[in-house]
Write a protein that holds these residues in place. Structure first.
Motif, PDB file in Angstrom:
ATOM      1  N   GLN A  25     -17.040  25.202  18.814  1.00  8.90           N
ATOM      2  CA  GLN A  25     -15.511  25.472  18.378  1.00  8.90           C
ATOM      3  C   GLN A  25     -14.603  24.409  18.683  1.00  8.90           C
ATOM      4  O   GLN A  25     -13.640  24.118  18.266  1.00  8.90           O
ATOM      5  CB  GLN A  25     -15.162  26.825  18.354  1.00  8.90           C
ATOM      6  CG  GLN A  25     -16.013  27.713  17.716  1.00  8.90           C
ATOM      7  CD  GLN A  25     -16.074  27.785  16.271  1.00  8.90           C
ATOM      8  OE1 GLN A  25     -14.928  27.218  15.788  1.00  8.90           O
ATOM      9  NE2 GLN A  25     -17.154  27.923  15.519  1.00  8.90           N
ATOM     10  N   ALA A  55     -12.255  21.862  16.845  1.00 12.27           N
ATOM     11  CA  ALA A  55     -10.747  21.988  16.985  1.00 12.27           C
ATOM     12  C   ALA A  55      -9.989  20.576  17.332  1.00 12.27           C
ATOM     13  O   ALA A  55      -9.158  20.237  16.660  1.00 12.27           O
ATOM     14  CB  ALA A  55     -10.365  23.135  17.907  1.00 12.27           C
ATOM     15  N   ILE A 113      -5.671  29.250  25.710  1.00 14.02           N
ATOM     16  CA  ILE A 113      -5.930  30.485  25.104  1.00 14.02           C
ATOM     17  C   ILE A 113      -6.070  31.474  26.476  1.00 14.02           C
ATOM     18  O   ILE A 113      -5.929  31.001  27.276  1.00 14.02           O
ATOM     19  CB  ILE A 113      -7.244  30.521  24.522  1.00 14.02           C
ATOM     20  CG1 ILE A 113      -8.485  30.324  25.259  1.00 14.02           C
ATOM     21  CG2 ILE A 113      -7.206  29.849  23.129  1.00 14.02           C
ATOM     22  CD1 ILE A 113      -9.838  30.718  24.512  1.00 14.02           C
ATOM     23  N   GLU A 143      -6.102  38.001  24.616  1.00 13.58           N
ATOM     24  CA  GLU A 143      -5.524  38.076  23.305  1.00 13.58           C
ATOM     25  C   GLU A 143      -5.036  39.796  23.058  1.00 13.58           C
ATOM     26  O   GLU A 143      -6.040  40.409  23.335  1.00 13.58           O
ATOM     27  CB  GLU A 143      -6.527  37.801  22.423  1.00 13.58           C
ATOM     28  CG  GLU A 143      -5.602  37.870  20.873  1.00 13.58           C
ATOM     29  CD  GLU A 143      -6.268  36.976  19.987  1.00 13.58           C
ATOM     30  OE1 GLU A 143      -5.288  36.440  19.060  1.00 13.58           O
ATOM     31  OE2 GLU A 143      -7.235  36.232  20.187  1.00 13.58           O
ATOM     32  N   ASN A 198      -3.299  34.649  20.527  1.00 11.58           N
ATOM     33  CA  ASN A 198      -3.751  33.300  20.612  1.00 11.58           C
ATOM     34  C   ASN A 198      -3.376  32.496  19.328  1.00 11.58           C
ATOM     35  O   ASN A 198      -3.109  33.081  18.566  1.00 11.58           O
ATOM     36  CB  ASN A 198      -5.201  32.937  21.035  1.00 11.58           C
ATOM     37  CG  ASN A 198      -5.607  33.321  22.363  1.00 11.58           C
ATOM     38  OD1 ASN A 198      -4.794  33.015  23.440  1.00 11.58           O
ATOM     39  ND2 ASN A 198      -6.481  34.405  22.479  1.00 11.58           N
ATOM     40  N   TRP A 213      -4.596  29.987  16.616  1.00 15.58           N
ATOM     41  CA  TRP A 213      -5.916  29.415  16.097  1.00 15.58           C
ATOM     42  C   TRP A 213      -5.637  28.602  15.193  1.00 15.58           C
ATOM     43  O   TRP A 213      -4.828  29.037  14.071  1.00 15.58           O
ATOM     44  CB  TRP A 213      -7.015  30.681  15.878  1.00 15.58           C
ATOM     45  CG  TRP A 213      -7.011  31.760  16.750  1.00 15.58           C
ATOM     46  CD1 TRP A 213      -6.799  32.920  16.953  1.00 15.58           C
ATOM     47  CD2 TRP A 213      -7.909  31.390  18.037  1.00 15.58           C
ATOM     48  NE1 TRP A 213      -7.085  33.367  18.141  1.00 15.58           N
ATOM     49  CE2 TRP A 213      -7.808  32.604  18.787  1.00 15.58           C
ATOM     50  CE3 TRP A 213      -8.575  30.284  18.653  1.00 15.58           C
ATOM     51  CZ2 TRP A 213      -8.517  32.503  20.111  1.00 15.58           C
ATOM     52  CZ3 TRP A 213      -9.327  30.491  19.901  1.00 15.58           C
ATOM     53  CH2 TRP A 213      -9.275  31.715  20.556  1.00 15.58           C
TER      54      TRP A 213
END
Length: 138
Positions: free
Chosen positions: A65, A69, A114, A117, A133, A135
């Motif tokens: 991920q 990103a 991050i 959350e 967070n 995203w």
């Protein structure tokens, strides 16, 4: 540890070499683990953690991920800029982590921050560093 090597003009150069601290979290002594982490940060700023309890599958997914990103076009990443809760993207040269010793305008790195959350309507979301967070869209 120091190492000597001969320079071009024949005068030996002494270079300090630090080793990477390995932090083992398998023990039950939390104070010792925290102390080891602190010392590693003070020594060289980097460390390697073992026996942390995070599965290989989750670590692979996090790295996958992260690659996705950071591969986004800059225009998309800029939509995710770090907010007042310190969550989101920071572009190249946006931060100066060592302004006393840094000669350039900022750090040559991108970042994505991050944290824990919690929804915006959670009372903890009013505290610094808590909240939702940021995203990217899928």
């Amino acid at each position: 540890m120091t190492m000597e090597r001969e320079s071009i003009n024949g005068v030996p150069e002494v270079t300090a070499v630090s080793t990477l601290n390995v932090i083992d979290l398998s023990g039950s002594d939390t104070h010792r683990s925290v102390s080891s982490l602190k010392q590693a940060c003070l020594d060289c700023g980097f460390f390697y953690v073992i026996n942390h309890g995070i599965s290989d599958e989750l670590m692979k997914e996090v790295f996958d991920q992260s690659r996705k990103a950071f591969a986004l076009p800059l225009s998309e990443k800029m939509k995710l800029l770090k907010n007042e809760k310190h969550r989101g993207y920071t572009p190249l040269f946006d931060e100066r982590l060592d302004p006393v010793n840094q000669l350039n305008a900022g750090d040559y790195k991108e970042g994505y921050y991050i944290g824990i959350e919690v929804p915006e309507d959670d009372p903890r979301a009013q505290e610094p560093y808590y909240g939702p967070n940021v995203w990217p869209d899928e």
